[in-house]
Scaffold this motif. Sequence first.
Motif, PDB file in Angstrom:
ATOM      1  N   VAL A 215       0.859  -1.177   0.000  1.00  0.00           N
ATOM      2  CA  VAL A 215       0.000   0.000   0.000  1.00  0.00           C
ATOM      3  C   VAL A 215       0.900   1.233   0.000  1.00  0.00           C
ATOM      4  CG1 VAL A 215      -1.723   1.295   1.328  1.00  0.00           C
ATOM      5  CG2 VAL A 215      -1.808  -1.213   1.286  1.00  0.00           C
ATOM      6  N   SER A 216       0.615   2.158  -0.885  1.00  0.00           N
ATOM      7  CA  SER A 216       1.421   3.386  -0.945  1.00  0.00           C
ATOM      8  C   SER A 216       0.673   4.556  -0.322  1.00  0.00           C
ATOM      9  CB  SER A 216       1.750   3.737  -2.398  1.00  0.00           C
ATOM     10  OG  SER A 216       2.568   2.722  -2.942  1.00  0.00           O
ATOM     11  N   GLY A 217       1.380   5.368   0.444  1.00  0.00           N
ATOM     12  CA  GLY A 217       0.786   6.548   1.082  1.00  0.00           C
ATOM     13  C   GLY A 217       1.464   7.816   0.609  1.00  0.00           C
ATOM     14  N   ALA A 235      -3.706   0.182   5.133  1.00  0.00           N
ATOM     15  CA  ALA A 235      -3.521  -1.276   5.111  1.00  0.00           C
ATOM     16  C   ALA A 235      -4.569  -1.975   5.977  1.00  0.00           C
ATOM     17  CB  ALA A 235      -2.110  -1.632   5.581  1.00  0.00           C
ATOM     18  N   TYR A 236      -4.993  -1.307   7.069  1.00  0.00           N
ATOM     19  CA  TYR A 236      -6.061  -1.901   7.889  1.00  0.00           C
ATOM     20  C   TYR A 236      -7.350  -2.042   7.094  1.00  0.00           C
ATOM     21  CZ  TYR A 236      -3.461  -1.810  12.262  1.00  0.00           C
ATOM     22  OH  TYR A 236      -2.550  -2.067  13.243  1.00  0.00           O
ATOM     23  N   GLU A 237      -7.602  -1.078   6.234  1.00  0.00           N
ATOM     24  CA  GLU A 237      -8.813  -1.178   5.392  1.00  0.00           C
ATOM     25  C   GLU A 237      -8.683  -2.346   4.412  1.00  0.00           C
ATOM     26  OE1 GLU A 237     -10.658   2.290   3.860  1.00  0.00           O
ATOM     27  OE2 GLU A 237      -9.538   3.600   5.229  1.00  0.00           O
ATOM     28  N   VAL A 238      -7.480  -2.533   3.897  1.00  0.00           N
ATOM     29  CA  VAL A 238      -7.241  -3.672   2.996  1.00  0.00           C
ATOM     30  C   VAL A 238      -7.477  -4.978   3.750  1.00  0.00           C
ATOM     31  CG1 VAL A 238      -5.441  -4.888   1.722  1.00  0.00           C
ATOM     32  CG2 VAL A 238      -5.673  -2.407   1.481  1.00  0.00           C
ATOM     33  N   THR A 299      -8.370 -22.255  -9.681  1.00  0.00           N
ATOM     34  CA  THR A 299      -6.959 -22.131 -10.048  1.00  0.00           C
ATOM     35  C   THR A 299      -6.300 -21.045  -9.197  1.00  0.00           C
ATOM     36  OG1 THR A 299      -7.277 -20.442 -11.736  1.00  0.00           O
ATOM     37  CG2 THR A 299      -7.506 -22.747 -12.446  1.00  0.00           C
ATOM     38  N   ALA A 300      -4.982 -21.145  -9.113  1.00  0.00           N
ATOM     39  CA  ALA A 300      -4.239 -20.136  -8.370  1.00  0.00           C
ATOM     40  C   ALA A 300      -4.418 -18.769  -9.029  1.00  0.00           C
ATOM     41  CB  ALA A 300      -2.761 -20.525  -8.312  1.00  0.00           C
ATOM     42  N   ALA A 301      -4.496 -18.773 -10.358  1.00  0.00           N
ATOM     43  CA  ALA A 301      -4.683 -17.497 -11.066  1.00  0.00           C
ATOM     44  C   ALA A 301      -6.037 -16.880 -10.713  1.00  0.00           C
ATOM     45  CB  ALA A 301      -4.567 -17.712 -12.572  1.00  0.00           C
ATOM     46  N   GLU A 302      -7.072 -17.713 -10.596  1.00  0.00           N
ATOM     47  CA  GLU A 302      -8.398 -17.195 -10.209  1.00  0.00           C
ATOM     48  C   GLU A 302      -8.370 -16.635  -8.789  1.00  0.00           C
ATOM     49  OE1 GLU A 302     -11.113 -20.249 -12.948  1.00  0.00           O
ATOM     50  OE2 GLU A 302     -10.661 -20.777 -10.873  1.00  0.00           O
ATOM     51  N   ALA A 303      -7.698 -17.345  -7.899  1.00  0.00           N
ATOM     52  CA  ALA A 303      -7.611 -16.868  -6.516  1.00  0.00           C
ATOM     53  C   ALA A 303      -6.854 -15.541  -6.463  1.00  0.00           C
ATOM     54  CB  ALA A 303      -6.922 -17.907  -5.640  1.00  0.00           C
ATOM     55  N   HIS A 304      -5.775 -15.489  -7.225  1.00  0.00           N
ATOM     56  CA  HIS A 304      -4.986 -14.253  -7.241  1.00  0.00           C
ATOM     57  C   HIS A 304      -5.817 -13.089  -7.770  1.00  0.00           C
ATOM     58  CE1 HIS A 304      -2.051 -11.329  -8.894  1.00  0.00           C
ATOM     59  NE2 HIS A 304      -1.511 -11.550  -7.715  1.00  0.00           N
ATOM     60  N   ALA A 305      -6.574 -13.347  -8.826  1.00  0.00           N
ATOM     61  CA  ALA A 305      -7.411 -12.290  -9.406  1.00  0.00           C
ATOM     62  C   ALA A 305      -8.473 -11.829  -8.406  1.00  0.00           C
ATOM     63  CB  ALA A 305      -8.068 -12.794 -10.694  1.00  0.00           C
ATOM     64  N   ALA A 306      -9.025 -12.775  -7.649  1.00  0.00           N
ATOM     65  CA  ALA A 306     -10.054 -12.412  -6.661  1.00  0.00           C
ATOM     66  C   ALA A 306      -9.455 -11.538  -5.553  1.00  0.00           C
ATOM     67  CB  ALA A 306     -10.683 -13.681  -6.067  1.00  0.00           C
ATOM     68  N   VAL A 307      -8.243 -11.892  -5.118  1.00  0.00           N
ATOM     69  CA  VAL A 307      -7.577 -11.086  -4.086  1.00  0.00           C
ATOM     70  C   VAL A 307      -7.291  -9.684  -4.628  1.00  0.00           C
ATOM     71  CG1 VAL A 307      -5.406 -10.827  -2.794  1.00  0.00           C
ATOM     72  CG2 VAL A 307      -6.590 -13.036  -2.828  1.00  0.00           C
ATOM     73  N   GLU A 308      -6.825  -9.639  -5.859  1.00  0.00           N
ATOM     74  CA  GLU A 308      -6.505  -8.346  -6.465  1.00  0.00           C
ATOM     75  C   GLU A 308      -7.759  -7.470  -6.590  1.00  0.00           C
ATOM     76  OE1 GLU A 308      -4.359  -8.606 -10.287  1.00  0.00           O
ATOM     77  OE2 GLU A 308      -2.776  -7.628  -9.102  1.00  0.00           O
ATOM     78  N   ASP A 309      -8.857  -8.066  -7.071  1.00  0.00           N
ATOM     79  CA  ASP A 309     -10.114  -7.305  -7.182  1.00  0.00           C
ATOM     80  C   ASP A 309     -10.539  -6.772  -5.820  1.00  0.00           C
ATOM     81  OD1 ASP A 309     -10.150  -7.869  -9.831  1.00  0.00           O
ATOM     82  OD2 ASP A 309     -11.774  -9.362  -9.753  1.00  0.00           O
ATOM     83  N   CYS A 310     -10.423  -7.628  -4.815  1.00  0.00           N
ATOM     84  CA  CYS A 310     -10.859  -7.277  -3.462  1.00  0.00           C
ATOM     85  C   CYS A 310     -10.074  -6.078  -2.928  1.00  0.00           C
ATOM     86  CB  CYS A 310     -10.684  -8.508  -2.569  1.00  0.00           C
ATOM     87  SG  CYS A 310     -10.827  -8.194  -0.813  1.00  0.00           S
ATOM     88  N   ALA A 315      -9.251  -0.045  -2.210  1.00  0.00           N
ATOM     89  CA  ALA A 315      -8.362   1.105  -2.437  1.00  0.00           C
ATOM     90  C   ALA A 315      -9.004   2.188  -3.289  1.00  0.00           C
ATOM     91  CB  ALA A 315      -7.067   0.626  -3.102  1.00  0.00           C
ATOM     92  N   SER A 316     -10.194   1.911  -3.826  1.00  0.00           N
ATOM     93  CA  SER A 316     -10.848   2.956  -4.634  1.00  0.00           C
ATOM     94  C   SER A 316     -11.427   3.997  -3.667  1.00  0.00           C
ATOM     95  CB  SER A 316     -11.939   2.342  -5.511  1.00  0.00           C
ATOM     96  OG  SER A 316     -12.939   1.791  -4.700  1.00  0.00           O
ATOM     97  N   GLY A 317     -11.601   5.169  -4.121  1.00  0.00           N
ATOM     98  CA  GLY A 317     -11.982   6.252  -3.223  1.00  0.00           C
ATOM     99  C   GLY A 317     -13.393   6.136  -2.675  1.00  0.00           C
ATOM    100  N   SER A 318     -13.664   6.882  -1.598  1.00  0.00           N
ATOM    101  CA  SER A 318     -15.012   6.969  -1.045  1.00  0.00           C
ATOM    102  C   SER A 318     -15.235   8.435  -0.663  1.00  0.00           C
ATOM    103  CB  SER A 318     -15.134   6.071   0.183  1.00  0.00           C
ATOM    104  OG  SER A 318     -14.310   6.570   1.219  1.00  0.00           O
ATOM    105  N   ALA A 319     -16.425   8.706  -0.131  1.00  0.00           N
ATOM    106  CA  ALA A 319     -16.737  10.086   0.275  1.00  0.00           C
ATOM    107  C   ALA A 319     -15.753  10.577   1.331  1.00  0.00           C
ATOM    108  CB  ALA A 319     -18.166  10.147   0.806  1.00  0.00           C
ATOM    109  N   GLU A 320     -15.310   9.636   2.213  1.00  0.00           N
ATOM    110  CA  GLU A 320     -14.441  10.046   3.331  1.00  0.00           C
ATOM    111  C   GLU A 320     -12.954  10.001   2.976  1.00  0.00           C
ATOM    112  OE1 GLU A 320     -16.581   6.954   4.330  1.00  0.00           O
ATOM    113  OE2 GLU A 320     -18.036   8.557   4.015  1.00  0.00           O
ATOM    114  N   ARG A 321     -12.623   9.290   1.896  1.00  0.00           N
ATOM    115  CA  ARG A 321     -11.206   9.007   1.709  1.00  0.00           C
ATOM    116  C   ARG A 321     -10.845   9.005   0.226  1.00  0.00           C
ATOM    117  NH1 ARG A 321      -9.616   4.860   0.230  1.00  0.00           N
ATOM    118  NH2 ARG A 321     -11.047   3.359   1.089  1.00  0.00           N
TER     119      ARG A 321
END
Length: 427
Positions: A215-217, A235-238, A299-310, A315-321
């Motif tokens: 996570v970059s700040g 990172a806690y939000e992640v 598959t490991a690739a599917e799991a990786h993609a799911a983690v990445e999407d999550c 990390a996408s913005g919200s009203a507060e952040r």
Amino acid sequence: MISDTQAQRILDAVDAAFDEQLRATADLVAAPSLRADEETAQDLVEARMAALGLEIDRWTIGSPELEAHPGYGPSTVDYSRMTNVVGTYTPERVEGRSLILNGHIDVVPEGPEAQWSRSPWDAEVRDGWMYGRGAGDMKAGLIANLFAFDALRRAGLAPTARVHLQSVVEEECTGNGSLAALLRGYEAEAVIISEPEEDALVRANVGVLWCTIRVSGEPTHPREMANGFNAIDAAYEVIGALRGLEREWNAERDRHRFFEDLDHPINFNIGGISGGDWPSSVPAWCELRLRVALYPGMTAAEAHAAVEDCVRAAASGSAERRPFDVRVTPDGFYAEGYVLEPGSDAEAVLERAHRAAFGRDLTSFTTPGYLDGRVFVNYGNTPTLVYGPVSENIHGFDERVSVESVRRCTQSMALFIAEWCGVAEID
Ligand SMILES: [Zn+2]
């Protein structure tokens, strides 16, 4: 089929050598074999295999072929000095079915030693347990493979099929050691992996994925903290989002064969966290080390993609952040789960051997931890019996393995070898 008297001779041969077997196990526990530091322990294993008359093959595991394999876990260590050891027995005349006896030499870090009741490396036996890092996971099993094999010779019998005894690295982090052994051409009609499995047989097993999430700040002086962006807070939000994905996958367990009855088969572990450069600077970065479990069939690739999407959604913005930058990098296990299909000959032979050694029926179960069984099942298409002794606290303090359980598992494996491979009387 072996005769009752041959079976009794094998059981007795295991008992007769059992003190020596325990000493060999203790010697191996006393050689710490943490990741990328396994060579001294592999020297011990190689010497023991050579003493059994096995033909030795020892090689460094890294290769372009390994790195190109779909089951390869990206490695963060140098493989140029990390070796697998395989000892091969070849009978004069081949009649029976070939076999691989596999075990891993690597152990996980011992943690703060002050929290152990004794040194993790002194392999003390107390009240029927052998203590030490790796005693259960899985040096007792690795040595049991050797003594089970040699019990036949001690009983005046010789297997009539090829047997490969494997001591592999990298089981605790990538599974690349067993994969390298498969790619080197070692195949057989059945595999036993003597992991600590409560005197039972593993029926199904999750896959595992490792990755680092960075996570970059935006660093600033804390007097103007509102102008910066705190990567550790983010990172806690992640982590919160990952717990959501973990809940989702656990809620689906009834759709996965052999996982329906487990309470919480999918465990995400935040196994490491680091970040920030200075107490008086808003942290510019935070890294999480993540271990994810996945059901067989994903598959490991599917799991990786799911983690990445999550984590990207988190990390996408919200009203507060404001949005923040996050990167997911695989850096270890990239492994799919597997199911040992019921009904194999290998399982039937193990059932008989287990009953003879333990006086009770063999049970099977599903385990939510990684096993090298996935290499042989998924890529070698081989019935793989992950089966071994009772242990406590593996990966924890005061890890221990039950001495009596080791003895009986060794007997059971020795009977298995005899029946699976066939035996000839040694004149
Ligand atoms: Zn293990």
